[in-house]
Design an enzyme around this catalytic site. Sequence first.
Site, PDB file in Angstrom:
ATOM      1  CE  LYS A 203       2.667 -17.617  -2.101  1.00 19.33           C
ATOM      2  NZ  LYS A 203       1.853 -18.984  -2.052  1.00 19.33           N
TER       3      LYS A 203
ATOM      4  CG  ASP B 208     -12.997  -7.401   2.681  1.00 22.70           C
ATOM      5  OD1 ASP B 208     -12.963  -6.889   3.866  1.00 22.70           O
ATOM      6  OD2 ASP B 208     -13.498  -7.053   1.485  1.00 22.70           O
TER       7      ASP B 208
ATOM      8  CE1 TYR C  96      -3.445  -2.674   0.871  1.00 22.99           C
ATOM      9  CE2 TYR C  96      -4.582  -0.844   1.221  1.00 22.99           C
ATOM     10  CZ  TYR C  96      -4.623  -2.181   0.991  1.00 22.99           C
ATOM     11  OH  TYR C  96      -5.785  -2.778   1.020  1.00 22.99           O
TER      12      TYR C  96
ATOM     13  CG  ASP D 180      -0.917 -20.294  -0.293  1.00 22.13           C
ATOM     14  OD1 ASP D 180      -0.371 -20.291   0.736  1.00 22.13           O
ATOM     15  OD2 ASP D 180      -0.450 -21.106  -1.530  1.00 22.13           O
TER      16      ASP D 180
ATOM     17  CG  ASP E  47      -7.836  -5.060   2.189  1.00 24.71           C
ATOM     18  OD1 ASP E  47      -8.762  -4.633   2.809  1.00 24.71           O
ATOM     19  OD2 ASP E  47      -7.714  -4.930   0.879  1.00 24.71           O
TER      20      ASP E  47
HETATM   21  C1  IPM Z   1     -10.275  -1.543   4.306  1.00 28.75           C
HETATM   22  C2  IPM Z   1     -10.528  -1.146   2.977  1.00 28.75           C
HETATM   23  C3  IPM Z   1      -9.404  -0.007   2.507  1.00 28.75           C
HETATM   24  C4  IPM Z   1      -8.195  -0.822   2.470  1.00 28.75           C
HETATM   25  C5  IPM Z   1      -9.763   0.619   1.222  1.00 28.75           C
HETATM   26  C6  IPM Z   1     -11.063   1.212   1.058  1.00 28.75           C
HETATM   27  C7  IPM Z   1      -8.688   1.702   0.801  1.00 28.75           C
HETATM   28  O1  IPM Z   1     -10.688  -1.923   2.210  1.00 28.75           O
HETATM   29  O2  IPM Z   1     -10.147  -0.590   5.090  1.00 28.75           O
HETATM   30  O3  IPM Z   1     -10.063  -2.704   4.707  1.00 28.75           O
HETATM   31  O4  IPM Z   1      -7.846  -1.410   1.403  1.00 28.75           O
HETATM   32  O5  IPM Z   1      -7.391  -0.624   3.485  1.00 28.75           O
HETATM   33 MG    MG Z   2     -10.687  -3.954   2.949  1.00 31.68          MG
END
Ligand code: IPM
Ligand code: MG
Length: 358
Positions: A188, A249, A141, A221, A245
């Site tokens: 990884k 999710d 990032y 993975d 990240d």
């Molecule tokens: C999160 C989001 C952000 C990230 C985006 C919106 C930039 O997905 O906070 O997880 O990737 O960090």
């Molecule tokens: Mg995210």
Amino acid sequence: MEARFALLPGDGIGPEVISEARRVLEAVADVAGHRFSFTEYAIGGCAIDDHGVALPEATLEGARSADAILLGAVGGPRWSDPLASSRPEDGLLAIRSELGLFANVRPVRTQPQLADAAPRKREIIEDVDSLFFRELTGGIYFGGSTTTSEGATVADHMRSSVHEIERIVRLAAEAARHRRGELTSVDKANVLAVSRLWRSVADRVMSEEFPDVEFETVLVDAMAMHLLSRPRDFDVVVTGNLFGDILTDEASMLPGSMGMLASASLGASGPGLFEPIHGSAPDIAGTGTANPLAMILAAAMALEHSLGLTDESIRIHRAVDVVLDAGIRTPDIAAGGPVVSTVEMGTAVVEALDRTTS
Ligand code: IPM
Ligand code: MG
């Protein structure tokens, strides 16, 4: 106590969920005798529209001088032009980096009341209780990107330093000490040089400073698979920015909805930033159907981590439990049953707060 909150509603459903979190905080202040003040600042796409930049100077200053920062969400199709010079997400990354918020803490807990709304089987997700530590100001990032041959080749650089790895691993290991005493580091290292550094630093910190914490290393993975097949096995998980990240999710599907997961972004000092892990959900923005619980739980994390108001934080958690026990559901967690709106869900939590004692 007195506390100042900087509210950064952002885009899409951000303003809708922030206003419910604010009502809950106001109710907490009422019942517990605190004085909370709130100031709103622009961030993301709406800041680009109104101020020409995703993170205006006034927002950064307001955030810096607050006791805690609440952020809704940023982004949306209106600002997704790949050629645009400024993107909503830049605002979020900039505030994380400017405030030194290197540790993103994401609790993943399954709620028994929601087991039927979750896509995984009840016996797999029952009693999941993990805490993810995502390194937030390094990795791919923040490594910068290069474009060569007039756009024919583009590279994003993944970078990491010993210092960055040490501090996030230490924080995660400390947390593990106060929980089940188990830490899983995800990398990884079979492919990436950055991950090999990550692994060697994590190994050293853990053996030298945390011999009492049970420590394991898992490739990302494989971790993606284990999270779906045996999620209960993980106590504290520490990983880099991109892997964190993606994995969180994925982990949000254990409780059943991204609308249930909150996160805290913390630095060595200064205010923390608290946000739901979900995005701006432009498809449902303005429909009153967004689930505000992740944002409300993020406000609870703000009380705990930035203000030291642990009892009040627990009180919000209890109120959310009461609401879920009563079968009150926004569409994302309804499993086809009756639903309430964003505002009705906020009201239900506020009313439940009055009935719970700390
Ligand atoms: C999160 C989001 C952000 C990230 C985006 C919106 C930039 O997905 O906070 O997880 O990737 O960090
Ligand atoms: Mg995210």
